[in-house]
Scaffold this motif. Structure first.
Motif, short mmCIF file in Angstrom:
data_model
loop_
_atom_site.label_atom_id
_atom_site.label_comp_id
_atom_site.label_asym_id
_atom_site.label_seq_id
_atom_site.Cartn_x
_atom_site.Cartn_y
_atom_site.Cartn_z
N ARG A 168 -5.97 10.06 -5.16
CA ARG A 168 -5.79 10.62 -3.82
C ARG A 168 -6.57 11.92 -3.75
O ARG A 168 -6.45 12.75 -4.63
CB ARG A 168 -4.32 10.92 -3.56
N SER A 199 0.70 0.58 7.59
CA SER A 199 0.43 1.74 6.72
C SER A 199 1.53 1.98 5.70
O SER A 199 1.25 2.37 4.56
CB SER A 199 0.24 3.00 7.57
N SER A 200 2.79 1.74 6.10
CA SER A 200 3.88 1.98 5.15
C SER A 200 3.79 1.01 3.96
O SER A 200 4.11 1.37 2.83
CB SER A 200 5.24 1.87 5.84
N THR A 201 3.34 -0.21 4.23
CA THR A 201 3.17 -1.19 3.14
C THR A 201 2.07 -0.73 2.19
O THR A 201 2.23 -0.78 0.97
CB THR A 201 2.85 -2.59 3.71
N VAL A 202 0.94 -0.28 2.76
CA VAL A 202 -0.15 0.22 1.92
C VAL A 202 0.32 1.41 1.09
O VAL A 202 0.06 1.49 -0.11
CB VAL A 202 -1.39 0.59 2.76
N THR A 203 1.02 2.33 1.72
CA THR A 203 1.52 3.51 1.01
C THR A 203 2.39 3.09 -0.17
O THR A 203 2.25 3.61 -1.29
CB THR A 203 2.31 4.43 1.97
N ARG A 204 3.28 2.13 0.06
CA ARG A 204 4.17 1.64 -1.00
C ARG A 204 3.38 0.94 -2.11
O ARG A 204 3.67 1.09 -3.29
CB ARG A 204 5.21 0.69 -0.37
N LEU A 214 -8.04 7.70 -0.16
CA LEU A 214 -7.82 6.95 -1.39
C LEU A 214 -9.15 6.47 -1.93
O LEU A 214 -10.00 6.01 -1.18
CB LEU A 214 -6.91 5.75 -1.11
N VAL A 274 -5.32 5.77 4.36
CA VAL A 274 -4.30 4.72 4.35
C VAL A 274 -4.39 3.87 5.62
O VAL A 274 -4.31 2.64 5.56
CB VAL A 274 -2.89 5.35 4.21
N LYS A 275 -4.55 4.52 6.76
CA LYS A 275 -4.58 3.78 8.03
C LYS A 275 -5.75 2.79 8.06
O LYS A 275 -5.59 1.63 8.43
CB LYS A 275 -4.67 4.75 9.21
N VAL A 283 0.16 1.39 -2.87
CA VAL A 283 -0.78 2.30 -3.53
C VAL A 283 -0.08 3.21 -4.53
O VAL A 283 -0.67 3.59 -5.54
CB VAL A 283 -1.56 3.13 -2.47
N ALA A 284 1.18 3.55 -4.27
CA ALA A 284 1.89 4.51 -5.14
C ALA A 284 1.81 4.18 -6.63
O ALA A 284 1.42 5.05 -7.43
CB ALA A 284 3.34 4.66 -4.68
#
Length: 164
Positions: free
Chosen positions: A90, A72-77, A102, A61-62, A79-80
């Protein structure tokens, strides 16, 4: 050679910002389908994430966030839902089982190709009366513009962090 700022007219800058605004709106419309099939629509964030994973391979993610210039929080959101729909998988990092990697799934690759083909066809149709040189020139200038914007936003973000 760049034009000195004193020679850039307000009128030209107004036209440029207006054309960029129109382009942004048209680009958003483009994501809604490309040519022919509404099923080939994909939101911008999903397309860019899938495209990056396709081009650069599996990553954390990073690394994905840094490469895209977002946090990273935007990517995590973002990607979900791609994981939930089976477009991204994952897995554990081979050297550090705690870290998540990922990767584009076969279904994700297939879906990306559908959307890519549709969008490429749209670009072909929209520029059908352009010469190959005009297409190349526009692509180069648009790439240069995007790079300049990314560099500007990066420097602004770094300046904000240093002022915090």
């Amino acid at each position: 050679m760049p034009i000195p700022p004193s020679e850039i007219t307000t009128d030209l800058l107004e036209r440029l910002q207006h054309e960029v605004a129109l382009f942004a709106r048209r680009a958003e419309q483009t994501r809604l389908g490309g040519v022919g099939k509404a099923r080939n629509s994909m939101d911008r964030a999903a397309y860019l994430l899938l495209h990056r994973l396709d081009n650069e391979g599996p990553m954390g993610v990073k690394a994905l966030a840094e490469g895209m210039g977002i946090d990273s929080s935007t990517v995590t959101r973002q990607v979900a839902p791609l994981v939930d729909s089976g477009l991204v998988k994952r897995t554990s990092h081979p050297e550090d089982g705690r870290a998540v990697v990922l990767a584009l799934s076969p279904r994700g690759r297939s879906r990306l190709e559908e959307v890519r083909s549709s969008r490429q066809r749209l670009m072909e149709v929209v520029t059908e009366d352009w010469t190959p040189e005009e297409r190349e020139s526009f692509t180069d200038l648009l790439g240069r513009f995007n790079s300049a914007l990314a560099q500007y936003h990066s420097s602004v973000t770094q300046g904000d962090e240093q002022n915090s």
